[in-house]
Motif scaffolding. Structure first.
Motif, PDB file in Angstrom:
ATOM      1  N   LYS A 129      36.982  36.865  30.693  1.00 23.72           N
ATOM      2  CA  LYS A 129      37.176  36.375  31.816  1.00 23.72           C
ATOM      3  C   LYS A 129      36.739  37.034  33.399  1.00 23.72           C
ATOM      4  CE  LYS A 129      41.227  34.861  31.365  1.00 23.72           C
ATOM      5  NZ  LYS A 129      42.470  33.955  31.818  1.00 23.72           N
ATOM      6  N   ILE A 130      36.246  35.992  34.198  1.00 19.69           N
ATOM      7  CA  ILE A 130      35.708  36.128  35.662  1.00 19.69           C
ATOM      8  C   ILE A 130      36.684  36.268  36.433  1.00 19.69           C
ATOM      9  CG2 ILE A 130      34.342  36.622  37.540  1.00 19.69           C
ATOM     10  CD1 ILE A 130      31.451  36.701  35.055  1.00 19.69           C
ATOM     11  N   VAL A 131      37.410  36.660  37.129  1.00 19.33           N
ATOM     12  CA  VAL A 131      38.923  35.573  38.254  1.00 19.33           C
ATOM     13  C   VAL A 131      38.738  35.382  39.385  1.00 19.33           C
ATOM     14  CG1 VAL A 131      41.509  35.426  38.455  1.00 19.33           C
ATOM     15  CG2 VAL A 131      40.979  36.507  36.392  1.00 19.33           C
ATOM     16  N   MET A 132      38.565  33.872  39.582  1.00 16.53           N
ATOM     17  CA  MET A 132      37.884  34.173  40.652  1.00 16.53           C
ATOM     18  C   MET A 132      39.119  34.444  41.974  1.00 16.53           C
ATOM     19  SD  MET A 132      34.652  31.988  40.220  1.00 16.53           S
ATOM     20  CE  MET A 132      33.725  32.508  41.840  1.00 16.53           C
ATOM     21  N   ASN A 133      40.178  33.854  42.017  1.00 20.28           N
ATOM     22  CA  ASN A 133      41.341  33.827  42.812  1.00 20.28           C
ATOM     23  C   ASN A 133      42.586  35.102  42.941  1.00 20.28           C
ATOM     24  OD1 ASN A 133      42.197  33.588  40.516  1.00 20.28           O
ATOM     25  ND2 ASN A 133      43.143  31.333  40.072  1.00 20.28           N
ATOM     26  N   LYS A 134      42.368  35.613  42.776  1.00 18.64           N
ATOM     27  CA  LYS A 134      43.255  36.601  42.764  1.00 18.64           C
ATOM     28  C   LYS A 134      42.715  38.244  43.734  1.00 18.64           C
ATOM     29  CE  LYS A 134      45.284  35.476  38.530  1.00 18.64           C
ATOM     30  NZ  LYS A 134      46.339  36.374  37.079  1.00 18.64           N
ATOM     31  N   GLY A 135      41.632  37.632  44.324  1.00 21.17           N
ATOM     32  CA  GLY A 135      40.978  38.880  44.927  1.00 21.17           C
ATOM     33  C   GLY A 135      39.833  39.596  45.166  1.00 21.17           C
ATOM     34  N   TRP A 136      39.483  40.159  46.004  1.00 17.81           N
ATOM     35  CA  TRP A 136      38.316  40.392  46.391  1.00 17.81           C
ATOM     36  C   TRP A 136      37.910  41.430  44.583  1.00 17.81           C
ATOM     37  CZ3 TRP A 136      33.653  37.447  46.795  1.00 17.81           C
ATOM     38  CH2 TRP A 136      33.885  36.652  48.159  1.00 17.81           C
ATOM     39  N   ARG A 137      38.986  42.074  45.082  1.00 15.95           N
ATOM     40  CA  ARG A 137      39.147  43.496  43.696  1.00 15.95           C
ATOM     41  C   ARG A 137      38.797  43.549  42.474  1.00 15.95           C
ATOM     42  NH1 ARG A 137      41.224  47.231  41.160  1.00 15.95           N
ATOM     43  NH2 ARG A 137      40.923  49.813  41.131  1.00 15.95           N
ATOM     44  N   ARG A 138      39.751  42.166  41.990  1.00 14.58           N
ATOM     45  CA  ARG A 138      39.357  41.750  41.152  1.00 14.58           C
ATOM     46  C   ARG A 138      37.965  40.285  40.432  1.00 14.58           C
ATOM     47  NH1 ARG A 138      43.747  40.097  36.743  1.00 14.58           N
ATOM     48  NH2 ARG A 138      42.223  39.175  35.025  1.00 14.58           N
ATOM     49  N   PHE A 139      37.652  40.202  41.805  1.00 14.42           N
ATOM     50  CA  PHE A 139      36.642  39.576  41.332  1.00 14.42           C
ATOM     51  C   PHE A 139      35.230  40.652  40.414  1.00 14.42           C
ATOM     52  CE2 PHE A 139      32.497  38.186  43.599  1.00 14.42           C
ATOM     53  CZ  PHE A 139      32.256  36.554  42.412  1.00 14.42           C
ATOM     54  N   TRP A 140      35.239  41.254  41.611  1.00 19.77           N
ATOM     55  CA  TRP A 140      34.227  42.640  41.683  1.00 19.77           C
ATOM     56  C   TRP A 140      34.485  43.225  39.923  1.00 19.77           C
ATOM     57  CZ3 TRP A 140      30.597  40.923  44.435  1.00 19.77           C
ATOM     58  CH2 TRP A 140      30.819  40.909  45.426  1.00 19.77           C
ATOM     59  N   TYR A 141      35.743  43.747  40.034  1.00 24.52           N
ATOM     60  CA  TYR A 141      36.022  43.400  38.711  1.00 24.52           C
ATOM     61  C   TYR A 141      35.545  43.390  37.232  1.00 24.52           C
ATOM     62  CZ  TYR A 141      38.939  46.273  34.837  1.00 24.52           C
ATOM     63  OH  TYR A 141      39.302  46.871  33.678  1.00 24.52           O
ATOM     64  N   ASP A 142      36.124  42.157  37.508  1.00 24.80           N
ATOM     65  CA  ASP A 142      35.805  41.688  36.176  1.00 24.80           C
ATOM     66  C   ASP A 142      34.355  41.097  35.954  1.00 24.80           C
ATOM     67  OD1 ASP A 142      38.223  41.081  35.450  1.00 24.80           O
ATOM     68  OD2 ASP A 142      38.386  38.883  36.867  1.00 24.80           O
ATOM     69  N   LEU A 143      33.607  41.136  37.860  1.00 22.42           N
ATOM     70  CA  LEU A 143      31.990  40.555  38.157  1.00 22.42           C
ATOM     71  C   LEU A 143      31.782  41.750  36.552  1.00 22.42           C
ATOM     72  CD1 LEU A 143      30.242  38.542  38.220  1.00 22.42           C
ATOM     73  CD2 LEU A 143      30.155  40.458  40.888  1.00 22.42           C
ATOM     74  N   HIS A 144      32.121  42.934  37.281  1.00 24.03           N
ATOM     75  CA  HIS A 144      31.018  44.709  36.455  1.00 24.03           C
ATOM     76  C   HIS A 144      31.560  44.615  35.183  1.00 24.03           C
ATOM     77  CE1 HIS A 144      29.774  48.863  36.849  1.00 24.03           C
ATOM     78  NE2 HIS A 144      30.414  48.740  36.094  1.00 24.03           N
TER      79      HIS A 144
END
Length: 383
Positions: free
Chosen positions: A176-191
């Motif tokens: 999953k790529i989570v987009m509502n828990k901050g930028w760091r979580r988003f970039w982590y999931d995206l990576h």
């Protein structure tokens, strides 16, 4: 064990990540080069008006030869099945030079020149803007691109090993790529999640791309398919032979001291060859006729360089030999497949879009990786 692979993944990515981003981005920029160029220079590639019957190839070639310097000659003509597309007349030099001609009016539309932007991207993608040394010195740009691509393969593999979850619940989170828990979580999931979605295509592109970087890898790659690499002829050999034959014909004089074979007569057989091949292959995509040989390609999925080859008598246009693609040597087929898979056109527009998106995303992987690494290092220092 994962700690070891995590370290390998990190310390290969840190020094080579930026180069990998540049290679991926420049590669993505080249995927739709033809479409962009045809959109920007529609008047060059397409005729103004489709008439009932095109002019004879010999007559068109005569118009081209008039504007060429003595050191340059016509080596071939490519005819598309699309009546709106102009004929492409190939020249002996420089390499891959050609001129587009309106086959209905004989108008010389212009030279086929690669745009500066795409030339820049191509040289960046292949050689990091370096050039081959005249004295045979180390081709550093090509070497760095090859090494970076090879290490990218190991980076992708180690990344996949690190990604492997320990439970089904963890698997769900890793995808999953989570987009509502901050930028760091988003970039982590995206990576992490994005990387695993793109890994197969990126691996295929890297493994095929390496065949242009290292001869030892190319030989090993071909050997996997049971093919021994053979020495390739030098570029321009066929063009020089065609040019020589053309000059020989142009140099013949009749009893009045005039040339016995004018351009339209030299290339008269080309028209008859095209007529025969177009009738025999009504579903052709493009027919290319050159000195004593011709190729017919089709608009099909798979190897986009696949073509049936013909040999003909230049004097009368009689077909003397036929070599269908299915009977071609395996090395030629593999070479065409490598190119088609690497540029993504083997499956039509769908695979090209996938290749573009995945390659563009591949350029972001090192950048998100740098962000996570710097963020983690910064937090450790604060603690």
């Amino acid at each position: 064990m994962k700690k070891i692979f995590r370290k390998i993944h990190l310390w290969l990515s840190v020094p080579f990540g930026l180069i990998i981003s540049i290679i991926c981005f420049s590669g993505a920029a080249l995927v739709f080069e033809d479409e962009v160029m045809e959109l920007c220079r529609h008047d060059l590639y397409y005729v103004k008006k489709v008439e009932a019957t095109p002019l004879p190839i010999g007559q068109l070639v005569e118009k081209v030869t008039v504007i060429l310097p003595d050191s340059v000659s016509v080596t071939g003509v490519s005819v598309s099945s699309d009546p709106d597309r102009a004929y492409q007349v190939s020249l002996s030099k420089p390499r891959r030079a050609s001129i587009y001609v309106d086959q209905y009016t004989g108008e010389i539309k212009g030279k086929n020149e690669r745009a500066a932007f795409f030339m820049f991207m191509f040289r960046t993608h292949r050689w990091l803007l370096d050039s081959m040394k005249p004295d045979g010195g180390v081709f550093w740009g090509k070497m760095i691109v090859g090494v970076s691509t090879l290490l990218f393969v190991f980076i992708l593999i180690t990344g996949a090993i690190i990604w492997i979850p320990r439970s089904a619940k963890a698997l769900k989170n890793r995808l999953k790529i989570v987009m509502n828990k901050g930028w760091r979580r988003f970039w982590y999931d995206l990576h992490v999640a994005g990387g695993i979605y793109a890994i197969v295509v990126l691996l295929v592109l890297s493994l095929t791309g390496l065949t242009w970087s290292f001869s030892w890898y190319r030989s090993a790659f071909y050997k996997v398919f049971g093919v021994e690499m053979q020495q390739q002829p030098q570029h321009g050999g066929q063009q020089q032979e065609a040019k020589t034959e053309q000059k020989r014909g142009e140099g013949k004089l009749n009893g009045k001291g005039e040339r016995a074979d004018k351009p339209q007569n030299i290339f008269a057989s080309w028209q008859s060859v095209y007529d025969v091949l177009s009738q025999q292959n009504p579903d052709y995509k493009q027919i290319t006729v050159s000195n004593g040989s011709a190729k017919v390609s089709f608009d099909r999925y798979g190897n986009q360089r696949a073509a049936d080859s013909y040999t003909f008598n230049p004097g009368n246009g009689e077909i003397t030999d036929i070599k269908l693609y299915e009977d071609a040597d395996t090395s030629g087929k593999i070479r065409g497949w490598i190119y088609s898979v690497h540029v993504g056109n083997w499956g039509g527009m769908f695979t090209r879009i996938i290749t573009f998106l995945v390659t563009l995303f591949g350029a972001t992987l090192p950048l998100t990786g740098y962000y996570l690494w710097i963020k983690r290092s910064w937090n450790k220092r604060k603690n």
